[in-house]
Design an enzyme around this catalytic site. Structure first.
Site, PDB file in Angstrom:
ATOM      1  N   HIS A   1     -10.382  34.348  26.906  1.00 34.24           N
ATOM      2  CA  HIS A   1     -11.813  34.045  26.936  1.00 34.24           C
ATOM      3  C   HIS A   1     -12.661  35.242  26.482  1.00 34.24           C
ATOM      4  CE1 HIS A   1     -15.082  31.749  29.472  1.00 34.24           C
ATOM      5  NE2 HIS A   1     -15.462  31.978  28.228  1.00 34.24           N
TER       6      HIS A   1
ATOM      7  N   TYR B   1     -16.728  29.458  34.351  1.00 33.25           N
ATOM      8  CA  TYR B   1     -17.834  28.502  34.431  1.00 33.25           C
ATOM      9  C   TYR B   1     -18.113  28.142  35.884  1.00 33.25           C
ATOM     10  CZ  TYR B   1     -16.871  28.037  29.450  1.00 33.25           C
ATOM     11  OH  TYR B   1     -16.650  28.296  28.130  1.00 33.25           O
TER      12      TYR B   1
HETATM   13  P1  NAD Z   1     -24.321  23.337  23.723  1.00 37.59           P
HETATM   14  O1  NAD Z   1     -24.925  23.823  22.463  1.00 37.59           O
HETATM   15  O2  NAD Z   1     -23.223  22.362  23.640  1.00 37.59           O
HETATM   16  O3  NAD Z   1     -25.501  22.792  24.643  1.00 37.59           O
HETATM   17  C1  NAD Z   1     -25.190  22.051  25.774  1.00 37.59           C
HETATM   18  C2  NAD Z   1     -26.404  21.786  26.640  1.00 37.59           C
HETATM   19  O4  NAD Z   1     -27.318  20.956  25.934  1.00 37.59           O
HETATM   20  C3  NAD Z   1     -25.962  21.018  27.866  1.00 37.59           C
HETATM   21  O5  NAD Z   1     -25.913  21.883  28.971  1.00 37.59           O
HETATM   22  C4  NAD Z   1     -26.992  19.937  28.031  1.00 37.59           C
HETATM   23  O6  NAD Z   1     -27.974  20.374  28.939  1.00 37.59           O
HETATM   24  C5  NAD Z   1     -27.650  19.815  26.702  1.00 37.59           C
HETATM   25  N1  NAD Z   1     -27.234  18.617  25.939  1.00 37.59           N
HETATM   26  C6  NAD Z   1     -25.992  18.105  25.740  1.00 37.59           C
HETATM   27  N2  NAD Z   1     -26.057  17.011  24.968  1.00 37.59           N
HETATM   28  C7  NAD Z   1     -27.367  16.815  24.661  1.00 37.59           C
HETATM   29  C8  NAD Z   1     -28.067  15.861  23.892  1.00 37.59           C
HETATM   30  N3  NAD Z   1     -27.441  14.864  23.246  1.00 37.59           N
HETATM   31  N4  NAD Z   1     -29.406  15.978  23.799  1.00 37.59           N
HETATM   32  C9  NAD Z   1     -30.070  16.982  24.429  1.00 37.59           C
HETATM   33  N5  NAD Z   1     -29.471  17.919  25.181  1.00 37.59           N
HETATM   34  C10 NAD Z   1     -28.117  17.847  25.279  1.00 37.59           C
HETATM   35  O7  NAD Z   1     -23.826  24.619  24.491  1.00 37.59           O
HETATM   36  P2  NAD Z   1     -22.700  24.933  25.537  1.00 37.59           P
HETATM   37  O8  NAD Z   1     -22.689  24.005  26.672  1.00 37.59           O
HETATM   38  O9  NAD Z   1     -22.880  26.354  25.747  1.00 37.59           O
HETATM   39  O10 NAD Z   1     -21.324  24.786  24.729  1.00 37.59           O
HETATM   40  C11 NAD Z   1     -20.517  23.655  24.779  1.00 37.59           C
HETATM   41  C12 NAD Z   1     -19.157  23.947  25.348  1.00 37.59           C
HETATM   42  O11 NAD Z   1     -18.413  24.800  24.463  1.00 37.59           O
HETATM   43  C13 NAD Z   1     -19.173  24.655  26.688  1.00 37.59           C
HETATM   44  O12 NAD Z   1     -19.382  23.763  27.760  1.00 37.59           O
HETATM   45  C14 NAD Z   1     -17.805  25.288  26.700  1.00 37.59           C
HETATM   46  O13 NAD Z   1     -16.853  24.327  27.089  1.00 37.59           O
HETATM   47  C15 NAD Z   1     -17.590  25.643  25.235  1.00 37.59           C
HETATM   48  N6  NAD Z   1     -17.951  27.060  24.980  1.00 37.59           N
HETATM   49  C16 NAD Z   1     -16.973  27.992  25.046  1.00 37.59           C
HETATM   50  C17 NAD Z   1     -17.279  29.329  24.881  1.00 37.59           C
HETATM   51  C18 NAD Z   1     -16.195  30.358  24.936  1.00 37.59           C
HETATM   52  O14 NAD Z   1     -15.038  30.002  25.101  1.00 37.59           O
HETATM   53  N7  NAD Z   1     -16.491  31.626  24.826  1.00 37.59           N
HETATM   54  C19 NAD Z   1     -18.596  29.719  24.661  1.00 37.59           C
HETATM   55  C20 NAD Z   1     -19.569  28.759  24.570  1.00 37.59           C
HETATM   56  C21 NAD Z   1     -19.233  27.418  24.724  1.00 37.59           C
END
Ligand code: NAD
Length: 334
Positions: free
Chosen positions: A119, A56
């Site tokens: 990952h 990240y």
């Molecule tokens: P998400 O679906 O959680 O979307 C997050 C985005 O939506 C944020 O960047 C923000 O801009 C916005 N947001 C957050 N809260 C909001 C709200 N209440 N209203 C409107 N917009 C909002 O997607 P993500 O960030 O991709 O996934 C969450 C977390 O999961 C990541 O930060 C990561 O830690 C984890 N993740 C891990 C993997 C992996 O291990 N392969 C892959 C994807 C995500």
């Protein structure tokens, strides 16, 4: 805040988890002071699960999170990852895995990771992961550098195959339990329950497709999915509701999932996502949104090695960065 036990780890984790990928400017530069306030606000609200990775922001998210958590590290369950370092840079070798953990510990200013996850396992050869790499994580556990061992990835079938054959404590998938896709429930939860594996749901907003402002250009879902989400957002707005709120409520309503990880770098998002635990939007609006999204439900894209694709996976709709074969490596993905 409401808490759940994370499978056999026995860790008591907040149902809303802090996804730290935005702290690494993964989706555009952020106001770092606001990011720091978001981390502190999350802890004050009772969020105790933080997920990050060297990938990240190409180490930036870990560096910032380590700084922001200074003095409060002991209050949180800190999960990071090994094996992915850039869009197409994967290295699951034993040597790199060890080095990666050491580097993460320095950046995160800690002497151990609570959870160390491989990952995006769909980019690796499964037999090798099981036979060579997971044992390396267990050796790091014996050395006290990690407490628990997990796997992450997008296609749920390969995650399930690994759970069936290997000994891991947690599994994380993303975009697989939300208003668009519920395969995590059908494919992963039964085997995770049988084996006592803790289940972590990432990206409840489907990487922003399920927000009021809509999916970013790089979103890998096919155009028809993104367009249906835009129609759902318009419907919510016309009815005085919010697609983001509905999406968070939907994901958090599943009590078999221990922690739902949402990406945050803003205080107002922390507040909104914690509030979603208690909120009950208009059920008839939820029904109409679910009906509107039904034609594009469970549409999955190709990710990783071809043998690891979920059945029926379609090519990613990514701009710019795709390899010649149009497979993974395109776009940006957390
Ligand atoms: P998400 O679906 O959680 O979307 C997050 C985005 O939506 C944020 O960047 C923000 O801009 C916005 N947001 C957050 N809260 C909001 C709200 N209440 N209203 C409107 N917009 C909002 O997607 P993500 O960030 O991709 O996934 C969450 C977390 O999961 C990541 O930060 C990561 O830690 C984890 N993740 C891990 C993997 C992996 O291990 N392969 C892959 C994807 C995500």
């Amino acid at each position: 805040m409401d808490y759940r036990i994370l499978g056999r780890t026995g860790l008591n984790v907040s149902r809303v988890g802090f996804g730290a990928s935005p702290l690494g400017a993964e989706f555009g530069e952020i106001d770092t002071r606001e990011g720091e306030r978001a981390v502190h606000r999350a802890i004050d609200e009772g969020i105790n699960y933080f997920d990050v990775a060297p990938y990240y922001g190409r180490t930036l998210a870990e560096t910032r999170l380590g700084r922001f958590l200074f003095g409060r590290r002991a209050k949180v369950v800190l999960a990071s990852k090994v094996g992915r370092y850039d869009i197409t840079d994967f290295d699951f070798s034993a040597r790199r895995v060890r080095l990666s953990v050491e580097e993460s510990l320095v950046r995160l200013k800690t002497d151990h990771l609570d959870i160390c996850q491989l990952h995006d396992v769909e980019h690796a050869e499964t037999d090798r992961l099981i036979e060579e790499i997971i044992p390396v994580l267990y050796r790091l556990r014996e050395e006290g550098k990690v407490r628990f061992v997990g796997i992450t990835g997008y296609p749920v079938a390969v995650l399930r195959r690994i759970l069936e054959r290997a000994d891991v404590d947690t599994v994380l998938s993303y975009c697989r339990y939300d208003l668009l896709d519920t395969s995590l429930q059908e494919v992963l939860l039964p085997v995770a329950r049988d084996r006592g594996v803790g289940v972590i749901n990432g990206s409840p907003l489907h990487m922003r497709a399920l927000t009021d402002t809509g999916a970013p250009d790089w979103h890998p879902a096919p155009r028809r999915v993104v367009d249906a989400c835009a129609r759902a957002a318009r419907l919510c707005a016309e009815e005085g509701g919010s697609l983001s709120e509905l999406a968070m409520e939907f994901a958090l309503a599943n009590r078999d999932i221990s922690v739902t990880l949402v990406g945050m770098s803003k205080v107002r998002h922390v507040e909104a996502n914690v509030a979603a635990l208690e909120r009950h939007s208009d059920p008839s609006l939820l029904e109409r949104v679910v009906a509107l999204l039904e034609p594009v439900r469970n549409v999955v894209w190709m990710e990783g090695r071809p043998e690891n694709d979920d059945p029926g996976a379609v090519p990613k709709r990514t701009l710019g960065l795709e390899r010649n074969d149009g497979r993974s490596g395109g776009g940006r993905q957390p």
